[in-house]
Structures are given as structure tokens and as C-alpha cells.
Design an enzyme around this catalytic site. Sequence first.
Site, PDB file in Angstrom:
ATOM      1  N   LYS A 157      -3.949  38.099 -77.930  1.00  0.00           N
ATOM      2  CA  LYS A 157      -4.503  36.740 -77.906  1.00  0.00           C
ATOM      3  C   LYS A 157      -5.993  36.857 -77.602  1.00  0.00           C
ATOM      4  CE  LYS A 157      -0.272  34.738 -75.887  1.00  0.00           C
ATOM      5  NZ  LYS A 157       0.275  33.909 -74.778  1.00  0.00           N
ATOM      6  N   ASP A 167       4.684  43.293 -78.812  1.00  0.00           N
ATOM      7  CA  ASP A 167       5.176  42.019 -79.323  1.00  0.00           C
ATOM      8  C   ASP A 167       4.416  41.587 -80.573  1.00  0.00           C
ATOM      9  OD1 ASP A 167       5.153  42.501 -76.529  1.00  0.00           O
ATOM     10  OD2 ASP A 167       5.656  40.430 -76.074  1.00  0.00           O
ATOM     11  N   ARG A 237      12.652  44.771 -74.657  1.00  0.00           N
ATOM     12  CA  ARG A 237      12.405  43.827 -75.742  1.00  0.00           C
ATOM     13  C   ARG A 237      11.076  44.110 -76.445  1.00  0.00           C
ATOM     14  NH1 ARG A 237      13.745  38.533 -73.854  1.00  0.00           N
ATOM     15  NH2 ARG A 237      11.606  37.871 -73.418  1.00  0.00           N
ATOM     16  N   GLY A 240      11.949  46.362 -78.922  1.00  0.00           N
ATOM     17  CA  GLY A 240      12.776  45.662 -79.896  1.00  0.00           C
ATOM     18  C   GLY A 240      11.942  44.922 -80.920  1.00  0.00           C
ATOM     19  N   TRP A 241      10.908  44.241 -80.456  1.00  0.00           N
ATOM     20  CA  TRP A 241       9.990  43.567 -81.393  1.00  0.00           C
ATOM     21  C   TRP A 241       9.405  44.580 -82.380  1.00  0.00           C
ATOM     22  CZ3 TRP A 241      10.866  38.738 -81.452  1.00  0.00           C
ATOM     23  CH2 TRP A 241      10.894  37.910 -80.328  1.00  0.00           C
TER      24      TRP A 241
END
Length: 399
Positions: A157, A167, A237, A240-241
Amino acid sequence: MLLRFRFLLCSLLLVAYQVSAQPKSNAGKPLSQQMTDSFMKWFPDSLGLEQNKAARWGYEQGLMLKAVERVWQRTGERKYFDYIVRTINYSLPPDGSSIARFKLEDYNLDNINTGRVLLTLSQQPGLEQQRYHTAAQLLHKQLEGQPTTKEGGYWHKKRYTHQMWLDGLYMAEPFAAEYSKLFNKPTGFDHVALQFAQVEKHLVDAKTGLLYHGYDESREQQWANKTTGQSPNFWGRGMGWYAMALVDVLDYFPKNHPQRQNLIKYLQRLAPVLAKYQDPKTGGWWQVSDQAGRAGNYIETSASCMFVYALQKGVRLGYLDKKYVAVARRGYQGIVKQFVQPEPDGTLALNGTVSVGGLGGTPYRDGSYEYYLSEPLKKNDFKGVGPFIMASVEMEMAK
């Protein structure tokens, strides 16, 4: 004779137990449809209602709609398609020139993911295709101006300066790859490949093969290693992304692109690592991946679903050896047994998904083991439900 009768009775009781242990919601339908139907029952008027927090334009909305899209493609049932259209239309004016609750100037990669659904709708006969194309162009414009590291890796960001997070690969790159294919932007594939190359360079741990959650080029963040810039732990996770991003990007990458084979090699490098860190007892994967059995650690649903999806899809499309089918199957069976719960109203619930995971911000998230264990678990969290549906579709196709 008596012994034979007892054996037969025991066999019948075992079968009865196994049947009773399976979710009965929407009996006869595959689990992908059962969970999708449940989700649509929870949110019958789509995700566009202002009072629903998920109405904001963001990655969770895109993740769920992509899962519903896969069930629509698998079944051909119109209700799934109509749900997707209705949900997206809440956020777009008739000409698609803006997106409600989207701010380009935030340069937030999380906001790109729902663009994948825009691309799907822009190809559907009978719809105002230009409406969705125009909105997708707005998202692509963000990527064209996205701040980057010196080596070209997207900041997660604008306010997370100099930082790449795992992510972000799922949030932006499948969209960017499909956009590049649909609208003949060959240089777009170079940018996509560069993002994965940066992750492989800066976030892979040489000892374990696991990937750290984040990388700070400036080494200024409290969580960043002052030598490597890496965050201190391996978050399930997050990986996982990344795994899902790899198998999805390859759907659109040209067969003759010089970097395509590298993307496949990244997936092939990751697969044995996932197999190694799979919990042998439950078939799932831990919240902090390399800390099996440590106090406070637990098997986490969303990461487990994401890994099952990536491994099974990777095998189906020929990127991975067929031996990983067993890893995916073991993982999926564990998820269904441990986390899928029939509800009194006939829906299914999914338990055990960690609500969030991040770095920095306010209050400050330091990337420590204790931090990842401090985030609450949620029932029916989109980040678990969406990947569960996707994993279910893959496993059902494998049958």
C-alpha cells in the site's frame, strides 16, 4: 455363523457412523455448492448493502465472488451468475467510470483483486461489457502508478512504504495477467513475472523453503531484519495467497513467454515444502507454519484450504507431480472433518479462520509469533469460505 453376523453388524454400524459424520445440508449436492448456497443465504441481497462491512470494495469481496464464479462455471446454474452481477453492479455507475468505495490514490493492492470479476463480466454476452471494461481500466491505472521498490516490486500500500507482502501477489497479479491477455498488453506479463521474482529473491528462507510474510527494502520497520529486511515469521495464509497466485497467474501467461517456466519452477519449489510442513495427524497446516505443536499454535483453516487448492490445481494442469494429489486429499479430508459444521437451518458453517494478519500499522503489528497467535478466529470468514469453495471445486473435479 455368529462371528460372521457380528462382523456384518460392526461393518453396518461403521458405515452408519461415517454417513452420519458427513454434513447433511443440501443433501446430494457437492460441498462446493452446499457452501456457496449457504453463503448466498447469509447474504441474500449480495454484498452491496452499506450496513454490511464487507460491502467495501476490497479483496474479500473479490475472493468470494471468484469462488461463486467457479461454482457457476462448474454447474452452469444461473443463480450464481446473477448473484455475481448483482453484487458488482452495486459498486458501479452505468458507464463504469468510477467504483464506489474505491480510492485510486490509496494505491492499495487489496483493492485490485475484485477486478478479476470485472474481467469475467466484460466477456459475457448479454451484459453491458464496456461498463465492466471501463471499471477494470480504472484498476489497471492504479497498477500503472503503484509505488515500487528500487527493483520494481509493488509496495503493498502507499502508506506501507518500501514494503512487499506475500498477500499482494494474489491481490494484483492474477488480475494483471488476465488483463494483459484480454487487452493485448504483452509488457504486462513482464511486470507480473517481476513481482514473483522479487518474492523468490527476498522472501524465501534458504533453510526451510518457507516464505516470510513481508520484506522491507528500507529496513526501517521494527519488524524488519536489519540485514535482510524480512519479517520474522512464516504466516500460513500469507503463503496461501502466494500459492494461489502462482496457479492462477499461469491460467493467462503465454506459453511462449520466457518467464513462464520460472513461475512453474516457483510452484514446483514450493510444493514439497508444503508437503513437508503438513501436519501428519490432521492433514492441515499451522498458523505459524514451522512451529508445529508450540504452545498457542493451531491448524488454521484458510491457509489449509489455499494449499489444497493450489496443489490440486497444480496437479490437474500438469505443473506438479501426481504424488501431490495425496497431500491435497489428506488436507481436504482434514478440513471437512475438523472445520465444516452443519447448521440447524440446513446451511454449512466453516470454523477456524484467523480474522486478519498484517505488519506495522496502528496498533503496531510486529510480526512476532505472539502477534500471529493474538488475532481472533472467526466463523464463516470470507477468507476461509472462499478458498474452501475453490478447493472443493478442485477436489470434486479430481473425482
